[in-house]
Design a protein around this motif. Structure first.
Motif, PDB file in Angstrom:
ATOM      1  N   GLN A  49       0.744  -1.205   0.090  1.00  0.00           N
ATOM      2  CA  GLN A  49       0.047   0.088   0.009  1.00  0.00           C
ATOM      3  C   GLN A  49       0.879   1.214  -0.017  1.00  0.00           C
ATOM      4  OE1 GLN A  49      -2.711  -0.717   3.586  1.00  0.00           O
ATOM      5  NE2 GLN A  49      -4.466  -1.123   1.935  1.00  0.00           N
ATOM      6  N   TYR A  50       0.413   2.466  -0.495  1.00  0.00           N
ATOM      7  CA  TYR A  50       1.049   3.342  -0.714  1.00  0.00           C
ATOM      8  C   TYR A  50      -0.137   4.704  -0.540  1.00  0.00           C
ATOM      9  CZ  TYR A  50       4.500   0.545  -2.987  1.00  0.00           C
ATOM     10  OH  TYR A  50       5.556  -0.284  -3.234  1.00  0.00           O
ATOM     11  N   ALA A  51       0.448   5.730   0.200  1.00  0.00           N
ATOM     12  CA  ALA A  51      -0.295   6.879   0.501  1.00  0.00           C
ATOM     13  C   ALA A  51      -0.002   8.012  -0.012  1.00  0.00           C
ATOM     14  CB  ALA A  51      -0.412   6.964   2.112  1.00  0.00           C
ATOM     15  N   SER A  52      -0.572   9.105  -0.354  1.00  0.00           N
ATOM     16  CA  SER A  52      -0.408  10.536  -0.865  1.00  0.00           C
ATOM     17  C   SER A  52      -1.140  11.629   0.006  1.00  0.00           C
ATOM     18  CB  SER A  52      -0.438  10.686  -2.347  1.00  0.00           C
ATOM     19  OG  SER A  52       0.237   9.639  -3.044  1.00  0.00           O
ATOM     20  N   ASP A  53      -0.390  12.258   0.743  1.00  0.00           N
ATOM     21  CA  ASP A  53      -0.936  13.077   1.437  1.00  0.00           C
ATOM     22  C   ASP A  53      -0.164  14.292   2.123  1.00  0.00           C
ATOM     23  OD1 ASP A  53      -3.362  13.766   3.428  1.00  0.00           O
ATOM     24  OD2 ASP A  53      -3.624  11.753   3.243  1.00  0.00           O
ATOM     25  N   ILE A  54      -0.752  15.502   2.548  1.00  0.00           N
ATOM     26  CA  ILE A  54       0.084  16.441   3.237  1.00  0.00           C
ATOM     27  C   ILE A  54       0.036  16.322   4.620  1.00  0.00           C
ATOM     28  CG2 ILE A  54       0.219  19.082   3.619  1.00  0.00           C
ATOM     29  CD1 ILE A  54      -1.312  19.430   0.958  1.00  0.00           C
ATOM     30  N   TYR A  55       1.212  15.933   5.088  1.00  0.00           N
ATOM     31  CA  TYR A  55       1.523  15.469   6.687  1.00  0.00           C
ATOM     32  C   TYR A  55       2.180  16.924   7.288  1.00  0.00           C
ATOM     33  CZ  TYR A  55       1.136  10.852   4.688  1.00  0.00           C
ATOM     34  OH  TYR A  55       0.525   9.692   4.108  1.00  0.00           O
ATOM     35  N   GLY A  56       1.448  16.982   8.576  1.00  0.00           N
ATOM     36  CA  GLY A  56       1.891  17.996   9.681  1.00  0.00           C
ATOM     37  C   GLY A  56       2.780  17.290  10.765  1.00  0.00           C
ATOM     38  N   PHE A  57       3.439  18.012  11.244  1.00  0.00           N
ATOM     39  CA  PHE A  57       4.332  17.385  12.364  1.00  0.00           C
ATOM     40  C   PHE A  57       4.706  18.313  13.346  1.00  0.00           C
ATOM     41  CE2 PHE A  57       8.416  19.810  11.151  1.00  0.00           C
ATOM     42  CZ  PHE A  57       8.123  19.899   9.614  1.00  0.00           C
ATOM     43  N   SER A  58       5.263  17.879  14.223  1.00  0.00           N
ATOM     44  CA  SER A  58       5.832  18.843  15.314  1.00  0.00           C
ATOM     45  C   SER A  58       7.029  18.189  16.062  1.00  0.00           C
ATOM     46  CB  SER A  58       4.822  19.211  16.470  1.00  0.00           C
ATOM     47  OG  SER A  58       5.497  19.981  17.551  1.00  0.00           O
ATOM     48  N   PHE A  59       8.372  18.773  16.043  1.00  0.00           N
ATOM     49  CA  PHE A  59       9.546  18.435  16.595  1.00  0.00           C
ATOM     50  C   PHE A  59       9.972  19.168  17.624  1.00  0.00           C
ATOM     51  CE2 PHE A  59      10.145  16.590  11.999  1.00  0.00           C
ATOM     52  CZ  PHE A  59       9.331  15.649  12.150  1.00  0.00           C
ATOM     53  N   LEU A  60      11.097  18.559  18.548  1.00  0.00           N
ATOM     54  CA  LEU A  60      11.925  19.640  19.399  1.00  0.00           C
ATOM     55  C   LEU A  60      13.090  19.142  19.691  1.00  0.00           C
ATOM     56  CD1 LEU A  60      12.450  18.799  22.411  1.00  0.00           C
ATOM     57  CD2 LEU A  60       9.885  18.971  22.570  1.00  0.00           C
TER      58      LEU A  60
END
Ligand SMILES: [Zn+2]
Length: 320
Positions: free
Chosen positions: A166-177
């Protein structure tokens, strides 16, 4: 120096996190998240990349950067890119472990035999599809593996293996520190004197920041030898300060830039501190800039890569 990062990346044809097989199907990692629609919250199933995966890839790139920058202090496991963290027994003082291994220092460790632990100084959220998108495409593609004999003949039925992925296409959000200020310091001791010299602390801090660049360029996740993600950073917001900062809002939320301005602006006002926010691809309203101008210095960039250049230069300027 305390660094917080949020943003959004567009990924096409990704299988960055798989979660085992069902028959001959390799399933992508999916979970349900709550999305606000009108006045109610709906659980929606989406593809996601775990924070564990993101942390692993930051670790891999951190080791590369650290070695390239002349670093020498790594345990044998970390040198090989294996994140046991840790198998070496160095008594019950956290200092012994972080002095000997830069990865134990930055990414934390647990030594169960002596019950010594250190929390990671870099932390990662899941990559989650942004809330304003209504569709989250996941497609299944058929692949084939063929085994041939010496004459070039496919060896019966067993010589052909059909499998699906399976493959996905999307706009992904993130938060890192990244809590760079704690590099080279014991976390659980009142003694906050640096354990080794300032050049080495700077080298580790710089490597921790540089590691984000290959990661955000697309070197992350599983299955990349056959499906390097078609990926682009759409928006990036980096906040930093010499004082501890709250988290920047996760890029999943459509108002993450405004929320971050309110959180960091409000916090700095209360503790009488200052922060800098560097931004690419997203806009901040003039009113909000005015509202927070005493506490937050804002700079917009034409490329996301330049933001890391500024952070690395700042790491050089800070007293370690
Ligand atoms: Zn190590």
């Amino acid at each position: 120096m305390y660094v917080r990062l949020s943003g959004r990346i567009r990924i096409n044809a990704a299988s960055l996190n798989a979660q085992g097989t069902v028959g001959n199907l390799l399933e992508i990692t999916k979970l349900r998240i709550l999305v606000k629609r009108d006045e109610s919250y709906e659980p929606v199933e989406v593809s996601a990349v775990s924070g564990n995966t993101m942390k692993h890839w930051h670790f891999v790139h951190f080791i590369d950067q650290y070695l390239q920058n002349g670093g020498n202090d790594l345990c044998d496991d970390c040198k090989r890119g294996v994140a046991f963290r840790t198998r070496f027994k160095k008594g019950n003082d956290e200092a012994n472990y972080i002095k000997e291994c830069a990865a134990e220092d930055v990414h934390g460790f647990l030594m169960p035999d002596t019950q010594v632990r250190r929390e990671s100084l870099v932390k990662f959220s899941f990559l989650l599809p942004v809330e304003e998108l209504f569709e989250h495409p996941i497609d299944t593609i058929t692949h084939n593996r063929v085994i041939i004999d010496e004459g070039g003949k496919i060896e019966g039925q067993a010589g052909m293996m059909i499998f699906k992925r399976q493959y996905a296409s999307d706009i992904y959000g993130f938060s890192f520190l990244a809590d760079l200020a704690d590099i080279g310091l014991r976390l659980y001791s009142a003694d906050k004197r640096p354990i080794y010299d300032s050049d080495e602390r700077k080298r580790r801090a710089k490597s921790a920041i540089l590691a984000f660049i290959p990661m955000l360029s697309g070197l992350l996740g599983a299955n990349i030898s056959r499906s390097l993600p078609a990926l682009q950073v759409e928006e990036l917001l980096v906040a930093y300060s010499r004082d501890p900062l709250p988290l920047t809002t996760h890029g999943f939320f459509k108002n993450y830039v405004e929320e971050t301005m309110h959180t960091i602006g409000g916090y700095c006002k209360l503790i009488k501190s200052k922060a800098k926010i560097l931004i690419y691809g997203a806009k901040i309203s003039e009113e909000l800039i005015k509202e927070c101008k005493e506490e937050i210095d804002i700079e917009s960039y034409l490329t996301w890569q330049e933001i890391f250049k500024e952070i690395v230069e700042e790491v050089d300027k800070v007293e370690w």
